[in-house]
Enzyme design. Structure first.
Site, PDB file in Angstrom:
ATOM      1  N   LYS A  61     113.462  58.014  54.490  1.00 35.44           N
ATOM      2  CA  LYS A  61     113.154  59.055  55.478  1.00 35.44           C
ATOM      3  C   LYS A  61     114.294  60.059  55.664  1.00 35.44           C
ATOM      4  CE  LYS A  61     112.448  56.591  58.964  1.00 35.44           C
ATOM      5  NZ  LYS A  61     113.276  56.466  60.078  1.00 35.44           N
ATOM      6  N   ARG A  80     109.388  55.816  68.051  1.00 28.10           N
ATOM      7  CA  ARG A  80     109.619  54.487  67.479  1.00 28.10           C
ATOM      8  C   ARG A  80     108.663  53.437  68.036  1.00 28.10           C
ATOM      9  NH1 ARG A  80     114.404  55.163  64.474  1.00 28.10           N
ATOM     10  NH2 ARG A  80     115.398  53.207  64.014  1.00 28.10           N
ATOM     11  N   ARG A 127     122.920  51.156  50.687  1.00 31.04           N
ATOM     12  CA  ARG A 127     123.450  52.071  51.696  1.00 31.04           C
ATOM     13  C   ARG A 127     124.615  51.410  52.450  1.00 31.04           C
ATOM     14  NH1 ARG A 127     119.282  54.147  56.052  1.00 31.04           N
ATOM     15  NH2 ARG A 127     119.628  52.117  56.999  1.00 31.04           N
ATOM     16  N   ARG A 140     127.553  51.457  57.518  1.00 27.86           N
ATOM     17  CA  ARG A 140     126.943  51.504  58.851  1.00 27.86           C
ATOM     18  C   ARG A 140     127.000  50.123  59.476  1.00 27.86           C
ATOM     19  NH1 ARG A 140     121.259  54.679  59.145  1.00 27.86           N
ATOM     20  NH2 ARG A 140     120.878  52.965  60.591  1.00 27.86           N
ATOM     21  N   ARG A 176     115.847  44.883  62.505  1.00 29.69           N
ATOM     22  CA  ARG A 176     115.283  46.244  62.503  1.00 29.69           C
ATOM     23  C   ARG A 176     113.931  46.274  61.796  1.00 29.69           C
ATOM     24  NH1 ARG A 176     119.840  49.072  59.799  1.00 29.69           N
ATOM     25  NH2 ARG A 176     118.503  50.881  59.726  1.00 29.69           N
TER      26      ARG A 176
HETATM   27  P1  AMP Z   1     117.978  54.980  62.592  1.00 30.66           P
HETATM   28  O1  AMP Z   1     119.176  55.684  62.035  1.00 30.66           O
HETATM   29  O2  AMP Z   1     116.821  55.904  62.858  1.00 30.66           O
HETATM   30  O3  AMP Z   1     117.568  53.773  61.776  1.00 30.66           O
HETATM   31  O4  AMP Z   1     118.398  54.434  64.038  1.00 30.66           O
HETATM   32  C1  AMP Z   1     119.460  53.497  64.191  1.00 30.66           C
HETATM   33  C2  AMP Z   1     119.330  52.775  65.523  1.00 30.66           C
HETATM   34  O5  AMP Z   1     119.374  53.718  66.611  1.00 30.66           O
HETATM   35  C3  AMP Z   1     118.028  52.021  65.738  1.00 30.66           C
HETATM   36  O6  AMP Z   1     118.062  50.727  65.125  1.00 30.66           O
HETATM   37  C4  AMP Z   1     117.977  51.940  67.266  1.00 30.66           C
HETATM   38  O7  AMP Z   1     118.878  50.982  67.778  1.00 30.66           O
HETATM   39  C5  AMP Z   1     118.489  53.325  67.667  1.00 30.66           C
HETATM   40  N1  AMP Z   1     117.376  54.301  67.742  1.00 30.66           N
HETATM   41  C6  AMP Z   1     117.147  55.358  66.913  1.00 30.66           C
HETATM   42  N2  AMP Z   1     116.039  56.036  67.261  1.00 30.66           N
HETATM   43  C7  AMP Z   1     115.541  55.390  68.344  1.00 30.66           C
HETATM   44  C8  AMP Z   1     114.396  55.582  69.158  1.00 30.66           C
HETATM   45  N3  AMP Z   1     113.520  56.575  68.916  1.00 30.66           N
HETATM   46  N4  AMP Z   1     114.187  54.706  70.183  1.00 30.66           N
HETATM   47  C9  AMP Z   1     115.061  53.701  70.448  1.00 30.66           C
HETATM   48  N5  AMP Z   1     116.148  53.449  69.710  1.00 30.66           N
HETATM   49  C10 AMP Z   1     116.405  54.282  68.662  1.00 30.66           C
END
Ligand code: AMP
Length: 191
Positions: A13, A88, A127, A133, A144
Site C-alpha cells: 500500500k 482501519r 522491510r 521499524r 497487526r
Molecule cells: P501503518 O504504517 O499504517 O501500518 O500503521 C502503523 C501503526 O500505527 C498501526 O499498527 C497502528 O498502531 C497505528 N495506526 C495507523 N493508522 C491507524 C488508524 N487508522 N487507527 C488506529 N491506529 C492506527
C-alpha cells in the site's frame, strides 16, 4: 481524485501510494507516517502512540479522527488525496464518510490491494531489515495481521456495499501492481 487504499500490512500500500502521489499530483496521507513522525518529534500524541504501535494495536478512534480531519483540511488536500492506513475499522469508516460529507468531498474510489498472507510475511521481513521499524518484529507483525483480519477486513465490505470498491491483485512487480491501479482509476473515471 479522492482515494482510499486498503490492504493488509505489507501488501505494498505505502509503496503504491508513494508512486500514485507523483502520478496524480495529490498528497499521500498515511496515518502510520503521521504517527511515526509524532513519535519521532516526541509530541503528546507521539508519546501516547508509541507503546500502542509497538504492540501492533490501534490508537483510539477519536484521536485518529482529529488527526485525519486536520490533515484533510490542509490546502494541499484541496485537489484530492490518497489515504493510506485510514480507515482501519468500521467505526473509522463511518466517521470518514461523515467527515467527507461535511467537507463536501466524497470519495471517488476505495482500492484494495489483494495479496496472500505468505507473501505479506516475506515482504514485512524484508522491510524490517531495510527500515528498522520497531513494529516490524515477528510478534508485532502477527498481532497487526490479526487486527487487520478482525477489524480492517470488514472495511473492505463497507466500501463494497457503497459501490466504491475495486480490488487489484497485489502480486508481481511494483510497476505491474501500479499499472493495475492506474487501469482501475481510469475505468472508474469513465463510468
Ligand atoms: P501503518 O504504517 O499504517 O501500518 O500503521 C502503523 C501503526 O500505527 C498501526 O499498527 C497502528 O498502531 C497505528 N495506526 C495507523 N493508522 C491507524 C488508524 N487508522 N487507527 C488506529 N491506529 C492506527
Amino acid at each position: 481524485m479522492r482515494i482510499v487504499l486498503l490492504g493488509a500490512p505489507g501488501s505494498g500500500k505505502g509503496t503504491q501510494a508513494a508512486i500514485l502521489t507523483e502520478r496524480l499530483g495529490v498528497p499521500h496521507i498515511s496515518t502510520g507516517v503521521l504517527l511515526r513522525a509524532a513519535v519521532e518529534a516526541g509530541t503528546e500524541l507521539g508519546r501516547k502512540a508509541k507503546s500502542i504501535m509497538d504492540r501492533g494495536e490501534l490508537l483510539p478512534d477519536d484521536i485518529m479522527l482529529d488527526l485525519i480531519e486536520e490533515r484533510l483540511q490542509a490546502p494541499d488536500a484541496k485537489p484530492g488525496f490518497i489515504l493510506d492506513g485510514y480507515p482501519r475499522n468500521l467505526s473509522q469508516a463511518a466517521s470518514l464518510d461523515g467527515l467527507l460529507d461535511r467537507l463536501d468531498k466524497p470519495l471517488d474510489i476505495a482500492i484494495q490491494i489483494d495479496v496472500d498472507a505468505e507473501q505479506v510475511i516475506r515482504r514485512i521481513a524484508k522491510r524490517a531489515e531495510k527500515e528498522a521499524r520497531s513494529d516490524d518484529s515477528e510478534e508485532t507483525v502477527r498481532k497487526r495481521m490479526q487486527v487487520y483480519e478482525e477489524q480492517t477486513a470488514p472495511v473492505v465490505d463497507h466500501y463494497a456495499r457503497n459501490g466504491l470498491l475495486t480490488q487489484v491483485l497485489g502480486e508481481g512487480s511494483i510497476e505491474d501492481v501500479n499499472q493495475r491501479i492506474m487501469a482501475a482509476l481510469k475505468a472508474d473515471s469513465i463510468d
